[in-house]
Design a protein around this motif. Structure first.
Motif, short mmCIF file in Angstrom:
data_model
loop_
_atom_site.label_atom_id
_atom_site.label_comp_id
_atom_site.label_asym_id
_atom_site.label_seq_id
_atom_site.Cartn_x
_atom_site.Cartn_y
_atom_site.Cartn_z
N LEU A 171 0.93 -1.23 0.04
CA LEU A 171 0.06 -0.14 -0.12
C LEU A 171 0.73 1.30 0.14
CD1 LEU A 171 -2.67 -1.07 2.45
CD2 LEU A 171 -3.14 -0.69 0.11
N PHE A 172 1.85 1.55 0.97
CA PHE A 172 2.81 2.57 0.90
C PHE A 172 3.40 2.84 -0.50
CE2 PHE A 172 1.74 2.54 5.23
CZ PHE A 172 2.24 3.60 5.85
N LEU A 173 3.99 1.85 -1.16
CA LEU A 173 4.67 1.76 -2.42
C LEU A 173 3.92 2.20 -3.31
CD1 LEU A 173 6.87 -1.66 -1.98
CD2 LEU A 173 7.65 0.59 -2.13
N LEU A 174 2.49 1.64 -3.48
CA LEU A 174 1.55 2.14 -4.53
C LEU A 174 1.46 3.60 -4.46
CD1 LEU A 174 -0.68 -0.68 -5.23
CD2 LEU A 174 0.90 0.24 -6.57
N GLY A 175 0.95 3.77 -2.91
CA GLY A 175 0.87 5.23 -2.75
C GLY A 175 1.92 6.46 -3.14
N ALA A 176 3.12 5.83 -2.65
CA ALA A 176 4.21 6.74 -3.00
C ALA A 176 4.51 6.98 -4.37
CB ALA A 176 5.58 5.76 -2.57
N VAL A 177 4.14 5.90 -5.54
CA VAL A 177 4.32 6.03 -6.91
C VAL A 177 3.20 7.16 -7.37
CG1 VAL A 177 3.93 4.94 -8.87
CG2 VAL A 177 5.32 3.93 -7.14
N VAL A 178 2.05 7.16 -6.73
CA VAL A 178 1.01 8.18 -7.12
C VAL A 178 1.26 9.31 -6.65
CG1 VAL A 178 -1.53 8.62 -6.58
CG2 VAL A 178 -0.77 6.29 -7.13
N VAL A 179 1.94 9.60 -5.71
CA VAL A 179 2.31 10.94 -4.98
C VAL A 179 3.41 11.41 -6.05
CG1 VAL A 179 3.45 12.28 -3.20
CG2 VAL A 179 1.48 10.46 -2.76
N LEU A 180 4.56 10.74 -6.43
CA LEU A 180 5.65 11.15 -7.38
C LEU A 180 4.96 11.53 -8.57
CD1 LEU A 180 8.15 8.23 -7.03
CD2 LEU A 180 8.54 10.77 -6.48
N ASP A 181 3.90 10.64 -9.23
CA ASP A 181 3.62 11.29 -10.55
C ASP A 181 2.31 10.45 -10.84
OD1 ASP A 181 3.18 11.12 -13.60
OD2 ASP A 181 4.23 12.96 -13.37
N PRO A 182 1.19 11.19 -10.99
CA PRO A 182 -0.13 10.21 -10.94
C PRO A 182 -0.30 9.53 -12.33
CG PRO A 182 -0.74 12.56 -10.17
CD PRO A 182 0.85 12.49 -10.65
N LEU A 183 0.46 9.94 -13.23
CA LEU A 183 0.37 9.07 -14.63
C LEU A 183 1.22 7.79 -14.66
CD1 LEU A 183 -0.47 8.97 -17.34
CD2 LEU A 183 1.55 10.22 -18.11
N LEU A 184 2.39 7.99 -13.65
CA LEU A 184 3.19 6.75 -13.50
C LEU A 184 2.44 5.90 -12.39
CD1 LEU A 184 6.80 8.11 -12.81
CD2 LEU A 184 5.62 7.23 -15.06
N GLY A 185 1.68 6.50 -11.48
CA GLY A 185 0.84 5.70 -10.57
C GLY A 185 -0.18 4.80 -11.30
N LEU A 186 -0.55 5.38 -12.49
CA LEU A 186 -1.74 4.42 -13.11
C LEU A 186 -0.99 3.49 -13.92
CD1 LEU A 186 -3.74 7.23 -15.13
CD2 LEU A 186 -4.65 5.76 -13.14
N CYS A 187 0.44 3.57 -14.24
CA CYS A 187 1.13 2.64 -14.75
C CYS A 187 1.50 1.52 -13.72
CB CYS A 187 2.53 3.11 -15.36
SG CYS A 187 2.12 4.34 -16.66
N GLY A 188 1.52 1.81 -12.59
CA GLY A 188 1.64 0.96 -11.34
C GLY A 188 0.30 0.19 -11.05
N LEU A 189 -0.82 0.65 -11.45
CA LEU A 189 -1.77 -0.27 -11.42
C LEU A 189 -1.78 -1.51 -12.26
CD1 LEU A 189 -4.68 2.75 -10.92
CD2 LEU A 189 -3.36 1.16 -9.25
#
Length: 611
Positions: A171-189
């Motif tokens: 949860l923390f890792l996914l949240g951190a990616v979203v905080v860094l950049d929302p678009l990269l966070g979508l890739c993480g999904l």
């Protein structure tokens, strides 16, 4: 002290009338698991908090590494890089300590909870009526108490802390990616692309693991029954039949295990691919954005490292999710024991409600009344053969202090009547009461103070001779224990190297069949019930020792009611009255002399035996 017989042929057959021990449904299993968690809520809360802190500390490393990359690219000095590296080291150390302590707390929680599960299982197993265990088979009960409880223990001890740690990290890792950049966070999904494989697996896994557990229980029951009846199997020439049944059970067990292996072989590769998808996506999208100046290289590296780290906690969760399917099925079987009947197949009108307190009714005296009793093994199973009565309208009154012998040819219903008198089974119709109270409605502890059944089957428990005897009377002193042994003619006990402290079983003294039976009789003497039912209780003793033991018991049990299911008719000769059973009916009742003079069925048995 009390022994029961298992009917042959049970191990490989389907159990009639729902006689198999129940399995808890998913809702009941979840409620039971939540109760266990609530009982140790503080430990669970502390474990979650520590895991969250450890996961938070773990986020610092990739983020600071990205800062170092950007600092170097922008021409930053060595001192800045050194400071950031020291912070990474400190955060890594903090994460190690927090995670270690979280696991420590989790393992302590697991061990305490496993102890509760084991204690509850033992309590429930000991509360089961003997008839329920016989119909279900001891193999199922053994498998649940060993392999299933072990599986639950492994899940509670290891899975709970590991999954908590992994879930917090994910949860923390996914949240951190979203905080860094929302678009990269979508890739993480993209990591959730493995959800489809997980859903496919979960729909099939629970039933597959339940089938595997049931097959293991059936195999254990078959092997236990074959080993226990090895001499009978050999005497009747059933070796090939039992071997074929064992091979069939082994093959069925192999098929169920192959099924669960197939499910895992589909799930694991599919999820492994899902781990790679988000990392590739971040590198492609992040590279494109960096080329257009949208984000820095450090952010791309940080996001890629976060998602690369994500594979470890997700792999942990997946591993334990697979294990939890097996453990969940095992817990359903363990928890199902709580849904097993706590009564002895008595009519509902005789039994208290399961949620009610035990009936306070106590017998007014020691008089036993059998009134219009009918009984059928497997009644209610729907099978015409199982519903056929083996006792037909039996009426009998046993007076306090009387010595009653029950005789008759094999299959006449003598042992079945003894089981009803002892409260192991309850009549299909009619009633069996002691002091006006239905025997089947008595609390087990109260029942055993009233009536004890001793058969030719027996059990020697691991431990000392004293331990084996004090099962019947925990407070009995050495003098009482020796007196009980002397009462049943167990002279061999005085010759043991350590006396009452001699270990019995493997590594110590191994009692033979006659010695084990004398131990069972000594327990009866110590239990001191007002009524004793002896069903071939001296069958394993040689005739001379049996006669000596019976005479010793007669002296010890003077003033108590003794019901002897007699195959050696000298027991009937010494009794106050003799009851003759034929084809499930009580056909004669009277003294030995009166029945011999009547020249009926008993007289024929007596003359045949005496000659």
């Amino acid at each position: 002290m009390t022994a029961t017989a298992t009917r042959p042929g049970r191990s490989g057959d389907a159990l009639p009338g729902g006689a198999a021990l129940p399995v808890a449904d998913p809702a009941t299993t979840r409620r039971a698991a939540l109760r266990l968690v609530r009982r140790d809520g503080r430990a669970v809360t502390l474990m979650l908090a520590l895991n969250a802190l450890a996961a938070g500390a773990g986020l610092a490393g990739p983020w600071l590494l990205g800062r170092i990359v950007d600092t170097v690219r922008s021409g930053g000095g060595v001192h800045t890089v050194d400071r950031l590296a020291l912070v990474i080291l400190a955060c890594g150390l903090a994460q190690l300590l927090l995670a270690r302590y979280a696991r420590y707390v989790g393992h302590r929680f697991g061990e305490r909870t496993v102890a509760r599960v084991r204690e509850q299982y033992v309590d429930r197993a000991l509360a089961l009526p003997a008839a329920v265990v016989e119909r279900a088979g001891t193999g199922d009960l053994t498998a649940r108490g060993t392999s299933d409880v072990t599986s639950v223990a492994r899940a509670l001890r290891d899975a709970v802390p590991e999954v908590c740690v992994a879930a917090a990290q994910a949860l923390f890792l996914l949240g951190a990616v979203v905080v860094l950049d929302p678009l990269l966070g979508l890739c993480g999904l993209g990591v959730f692309s493995g959800v489809f494989a997980v859903r496919w697996y979960l729909r099939r896994a629970h039933g597959a693991y339940l089938a595997e557990g049931a097959a293991t229980s059936a195999l254990a029951e078959l092997l236990a029954a074959t080993a226990a009846g090895a001499r009978t199997v050999e005497a009747l020439g059933l070796q090939e039949r039992r071997t074929a049944a064992s091979e069939q059970a082994v093959e069925h067990c192999r098929r169920t295990r192959t099924r669960t292996l197939f499910l895992r072989s589909v799930l694991l590769p599919a999820v492994d691919v899902a781990y790679v998808v988000p990392v590739v996506g971040v590198l492609l999208v992040g590279g494109a954005l960096h080329g257009h100046g949208g984000i820095s290289l450090g952010v791309v590296i940080t996001a890629a490292l976060y998602l690369r780290q994500l594979s470890d906690p997700l792999a942990t969760i997946l591993f334990w999710a697979e294990q939890l399917q097996s453990s969940g099925a095992a817990f359903a079987r363990v928890e199902g024991l709580g849904q097993a009947p706590r009564t002895r197949t008595a009519p509902a009108s005789l039994l208290p409600h399961p949620s009610a307190e035990p009936s306070p009714a106590l017998p007014a005296d020691d008089r036993i009344e059998v009134t219009a009793v009918h009984y059928a093994y497997g009644a209610g199973s729907g099978s015409p053969a199982a519903d056929r009565d083996v006792l037909h309208g039996v009426d009998l009154t046993v007076r306090p202090g009387e010595r009653l012998a029950v005789v008759g040819p094999s299959g006449a219903g003598k042992s079945t009547l003894g089981r009803l008198l002892a409260g192991i089974d309850a009549p299909r119709h009619g009633s069996v009461t002691v002091g006006g109270v239905p025997v089947a409605a008595l609390d087990p502890a109260a029942l055993r103070r009233q009536v004890v059944l001793v058969t030719q089957e027996h059990h020697v428990f691991l431990g000392t001779l004293r331990d084996n005897l004090q099962i019947a009377a925990p407070d009995a002193g050495d003098a009482a224990l020796r007196a009980a042994l002397a009462a049943v003619g167990a002279d061999w006990a005085a010759e043991l190297p350590a006396g009452l402290d001699t270990e019995l079983g493997a590594g110590g003294h191994r009692p033979d069949g006659s010695q084990s039976q004398q131990l069972a009789l000594a327990r009866v003497v110590l239990a001191d019930p007002h009524t004793v039912i002896l069903d071939e209780a001296t069958a394993l003793l040689d005739p001379r020792t049996a006669r000596h033991t019976e005479r010793a018991l007669t002296a010890v049990l003077t003033g108590r009611t003794v019901i002897a299911i007699a195959h050696r008719l000298h027991t009937a000769h010494d009794a106050d009255r003799v009851a003759v059973m034929e084809e499930g009916r009580l056909t004669e009742l009277g003294t030995h002399d009166d029945l011999v003079a009547a020249n009926g069925a008993y007289a024929a048995l007596w003359h045949s035996w005496h000659s």
